[in-house]
Design a protein around this motif. Structure first.
Motif, PDB file in Angstrom:
ATOM      1  N   PRO A   2       0.729  -1.203  -0.020  1.00  0.00           N
ATOM      2  CA  PRO A   2       0.235   0.592   0.050  1.00  0.00           C
ATOM      3  C   PRO A   2       0.854   1.290   0.192  1.00  0.00           C
ATOM      4  CG  PRO A   2      -0.143  -0.970   2.132  1.00  0.00           C
ATOM      5  CD  PRO A   2       0.720  -1.915   1.200  1.00  0.00           C
ATOM      6  N   HIS A   3       0.573   2.812  -0.285  1.00  0.00           N
ATOM      7  CA  HIS A   3       0.405   3.266  -0.175  1.00  0.00           C
ATOM      8  C   HIS A   3       0.029   4.165   1.220  1.00  0.00           C
ATOM      9  CE1 HIS A   3       1.304   2.168  -4.424  1.00  0.00           C
ATOM     10  NE2 HIS A   3       1.560   3.286  -4.316  1.00  0.00           N
ATOM     11  N   ILE A   4       1.268   5.376   1.966  1.00  0.00           N
ATOM     12  CA  ILE A   4       1.381   5.531   2.425  1.00  0.00           C
ATOM     13  C   ILE A   4       1.353   7.332   2.723  1.00  0.00           C
ATOM     14  CG2 ILE A   4       1.929   6.178   4.984  1.00  0.00           C
ATOM     15  CD1 ILE A   4       0.864   3.521   5.056  1.00  0.00           C
ATOM     16  N   VAL A   5       0.881   8.042   3.267  1.00  0.00           N
ATOM     17  CA  VAL A   5       0.740   9.541   3.482  1.00  0.00           C
ATOM     18  C   VAL A   5       1.229   9.979   4.488  1.00  0.00           C
ATOM     19  CG1 VAL A   5      -0.687  11.840   3.759  1.00  0.00           C
ATOM     20  CG2 VAL A   5      -1.426   9.974   2.671  1.00  0.00           C
ATOM     21  N   THR A   6       3.292  11.544   4.158  1.00  0.00           N
ATOM     22  CA  THR A   6       3.502  10.837   5.527  1.00  0.00           C
ATOM     23  C   THR A   6       3.568  12.518   6.144  1.00  0.00           C
ATOM     24  OG1 THR A   6       5.385  11.694   4.083  1.00  0.00           O
ATOM     25  CG2 THR A   6       5.258   9.741   5.000  1.00  0.00           C
ATOM     26  N   CYS A  43      -2.357   1.392  -7.104  1.00  0.00           N
ATOM     27  CA  CYS A  43      -1.752   1.482  -8.666  1.00  0.00           C
ATOM     28  C   CYS A  43      -0.301   3.144  -8.502  1.00  0.00           C
ATOM     29  CB  CYS A  43      -2.815   2.205  -8.965  1.00  0.00           C
ATOM     30  SG  CYS A  43      -3.924   3.885  -8.328  1.00  0.00           S
ATOM     31  N   SER A  44      -0.208   3.106  -7.871  1.00  0.00           N
ATOM     32  CA  SER A  44       1.081   4.562  -7.192  1.00  0.00           C
ATOM     33  C   SER A  44       0.639   5.920  -8.234  1.00  0.00           C
ATOM     34  CB  SER A  44       2.511   4.275  -7.739  1.00  0.00           C
ATOM     35  OG  SER A  44       2.030   2.741  -7.428  1.00  0.00           O
ATOM     36  N   ALA A  45      -0.540   5.729  -8.598  1.00  0.00           N
ATOM     37  CA  ALA A  45      -0.935   7.330  -9.282  1.00  0.00           C
ATOM     38  C   ALA A  45      -1.269   9.004  -8.159  1.00  0.00           C
ATOM     39  CB  ALA A  45      -2.690   7.024  -9.803  1.00  0.00           C
ATOM     40  N   ILE A  59       6.771  -0.133   0.301  1.00  0.00           N
ATOM     41  CA  ILE A  59       8.584  -0.558   0.112  1.00  0.00           C
ATOM     42  C   ILE A  59       9.648   0.039   0.119  1.00  0.00           C
ATOM     43  CG2 ILE A  59       8.044  -1.245  -1.840  1.00  0.00           C
ATOM     44  CD1 ILE A  59       9.692  -4.242  -1.762  1.00  0.00           C
ATOM     45  N   ASP A  60       8.738   1.341  -0.685  1.00  0.00           N
ATOM     46  CA  ASP A  60      10.253   2.680  -1.151  1.00  0.00           C
ATOM     47  C   ASP A  60      10.410   3.839   0.468  1.00  0.00           C
ATOM     48  OD1 ASP A  60      10.787   1.109  -3.634  1.00  0.00           O
ATOM     49  OD2 ASP A  60       9.434   2.309  -4.378  1.00  0.00           O
ATOM     50  N   MET A  61       9.551   3.437   1.374  1.00  0.00           N
ATOM     51  CA  MET A  61       9.042   4.411   2.650  1.00  0.00           C
ATOM     52  C   MET A  61      10.783   5.102   3.289  1.00  0.00           C
ATOM     53  SD  MET A  61       6.482   5.036   6.030  1.00  0.00           S
ATOM     54  CE  MET A  61       5.385   5.148   3.930  1.00  0.00           C
ATOM     55  N   PRO A  62      11.453   6.053   3.000  1.00  0.00           N
ATOM     56  CA  PRO A  62      13.156   6.268   4.328  1.00  0.00           C
ATOM     57  C   PRO A  62      12.373   5.501   5.739  1.00  0.00           C
ATOM     58  CG  PRO A  62      11.803   8.190   2.773  1.00  0.00           C
ATOM     59  CD  PRO A  62      10.890   6.920   2.669  1.00  0.00           C
ATOM     60  N   GLU A  63      12.484   4.954   6.540  1.00  0.00           N
ATOM     61  CA  GLU A  63      13.299   4.449   7.080  1.00  0.00           C
ATOM     62  C   GLU A  63      12.194   5.406   8.187  1.00  0.00           C
ATOM     63  OE1 GLU A  63      16.103   2.429  10.431  1.00  0.00           O
ATOM     64  OE2 GLU A  63      16.619   2.163   8.544  1.00  0.00           O
ATOM     65  N   ASP A  64      13.050   6.817   8.715  1.00  0.00           N
ATOM     66  CA  ASP A  64      12.064   7.695   9.307  1.00  0.00           C
ATOM     67  C   ASP A  64      10.872   7.916   9.435  1.00  0.00           C
ATOM     68  OD1 ASP A  64      13.123   9.249   6.979  1.00  0.00           O
ATOM     69  OD2 ASP A  64      13.027  11.181   8.628  1.00  0.00           O
ATOM     70  N   LYS A  65      11.194   7.379   7.921  1.00  0.00           N
ATOM     71  CA  LYS A  65       8.486   7.702   7.236  1.00  0.00           C
ATOM     72  C   LYS A  65       7.995   6.026   8.208  1.00  0.00           C
ATOM     73  CE  LYS A  65       9.295  11.762   5.627  1.00  0.00           C
ATOM     74  NZ  LYS A  65       8.733  12.323   6.301  1.00  0.00           N
ATOM     75  N   GLU A  66       8.691   5.056   8.701  1.00  0.00           N
ATOM     76  CA  GLU A  66       7.588   4.177   8.498  1.00  0.00           C
ATOM     77  C   GLU A  66       7.314   4.186  10.061  1.00  0.00           C
ATOM     78  OE1 GLU A  66      10.957   1.572   9.555  1.00  0.00           O
ATOM     79  OE2 GLU A  66      11.405   1.095   7.187  1.00  0.00           O
TER      80      GLU A  66
END
Length: 101
Positions: A2-6, A43-45, A59-66
């Motif tokens: 999934p995608h995540i808002v930071t 979908c990454s849109a 999967i591409d999230m920086p560690e500090d954003k986990e």
């Protein structure tokens, strides 16, 4: 994944990402948006649509954003769904400039 808002979304709440999403996975509070990981179709849109680079694929999230993975899962379950573009917060442009975008 999934995608995540930071936290880059905080005090902005631009909703261009909502317009690009083929499903209704975005939720909002008074400060920012969140993605429901159970509804996101990966979908990454939304990623290129965000003007403050606040959205990551897990999967591409920086560690500090986990920590935002759990925050999105928790907050999206209790907040209303956002299904259309809305006006950004009054603080959005200043926050965008502060972030360097």
């Amino acid at each position: 994944m999934p995608h995540i808002v930071t936290d880059n979304c905080k005090l902005c709440r631009f909703t261009e990402c909502v317009e690009s999403c083929p499903v209704e996975c975005f939720h909002a509070d008074d400060e920012q948006l969140y993605i429901d990981p159970d509804v996101c179709v990966d979908c990454s849109a939304c990623i290129p649509a965000c003007p403050v680079q606040a959205i990551y694929e897990v999967i591409d999230m920086p560690e500090d954003k986990e920590p935002w993975i759990a925050i999105n899962a928790e907050r999206s379950r209790t907040l209303p769904i956002v299904i259309a573009k809305q006006e950004p917060l009054p603080t959005a442009e200043a926050q965008r400039a502060k972030l360097g975008f």
